[in-house]
Design a protein around this motif. Structure first.
Motif: not given
Length: 269
Positions: A118-132
């Motif tokens: 919609n607005d042509n914006s860049l988004w950077y992500s970081e994924v973190k995974s783990g058990h409780c």
């Protein structure tokens, strides 16, 4: 649209995705999308007979089976993130591939990058995974605190990458864009990435849009709650380190069902 076994809860910038059942529909989604997620839709479209689902499962497992448990959590978590975030945030177009191109190792650089349609914006992500993890004070299992810990790790990780000003992070993102985007949109995406890089925009004050993604492996009968995400988001907004931010937390009881499914798929190959 969401598929069977998956439920979303959302409020403003915070979304929880509960995988209540690893359904046949979910498995079908993996079969339909894994090759494009792993190699890039453009690559797969150009050479579908080479980048098949079957060969992709084999390649994913070759990388996966040699890793330690923590890396395995991350690899399955990132796969889930690729599939599930776009199911809810339909206006985001993925600019990244799952595989690391240099070697059979974990992916380097930004985990997943997105372009908002919609607005042509860049988004950077970081994924973190783990058990409780159990509380250090009481030894009680608390998924809310465990997920908050993953969110903090995701925040710290993406800040570290921004502050490092490594051009190689954007070089990798530019390569990924060519693997994922249609030609008509590619030039625009690459220009946005280049102009947002330290090489062309090295200002210490530049702020970027981020999506902090967590994958918590813990029974969905004892689920994380939106209020805790909202609390984290309120504090994050006050810190003002990002232009905009979204939180996206996935909860799934185990990673083993996904692992077992992928391994079972090789029986027919």
């Amino acid at each position: 649209m969401p598929f069977a076994g998956v439920r979303f809860e959302n409020k403003k910038e915070c979304t929880i995705c509960l995988v209540e059942d690893f359904s046949d529909e979910f498995k079908k989604e993996i079969r339909n999308t894994l090759a494009s997620i792993f190699h890039g839709a453009i690559e797969v479209g150009a050479l579908p007979h080479y980048y098949t689902y079957q060969s992709t499962v084999i390649e994913f497992l070759k990388r996966y089976e040699t890793k330690d448990d923590n890396v395995k959590k991350g690899m399955i978590g990132e796969l889930l993130a690729h599939i599930l975030l776009n199911k809810y945030h339909v206006n985001f177009e993925t600019l990244s591939v799952l595989k690391n191109k240099e070697e059979r190792n974990i992916k380097k650089g930004f985990d997943i990058m997105y372009l908002h349609k919609n607005d042509n914006s860049l988004w950077y992500s970081e994924v973190k995974s783990g058990h409780c993890s159990p509380s250090r004070k009481t030894a009680a299992i608390d998924p809310k605190k465990s997920n908050a810990g993953l969110l903090k790790r995701a925040k710290d990780g993406i800040i570290e990458m921004f502050e490092s000003k490594r051009d190689s992070l954007w070089d990798s993102a530019l390569i990924d864009a060519t693997l994922t985007m249609e030609l008509g949109n590619l030039k625009n995406a690459k220009e946005l990435l280049a102009n947002n890089s330290p090489r062309l925009n090295g200002s210490a004050n530049i702020k970027r849009n981020v999506i902090l993604i967590t994958v918590l492996y813990h029974t969905v009968g004892d689920k994380i709650v939106l209020k805790r995400l909202e609390k984290f988001q309120t504090k994050l907004t006050k810190e003002a380190v990002f232009e905009k931010s979204l939180l996206f937390s996935i909860q799934k009881s185990t990673l083993e069902k996904v692992e077992s499914f992928l391994k079972s798929e090789t029986a027919t190959i």
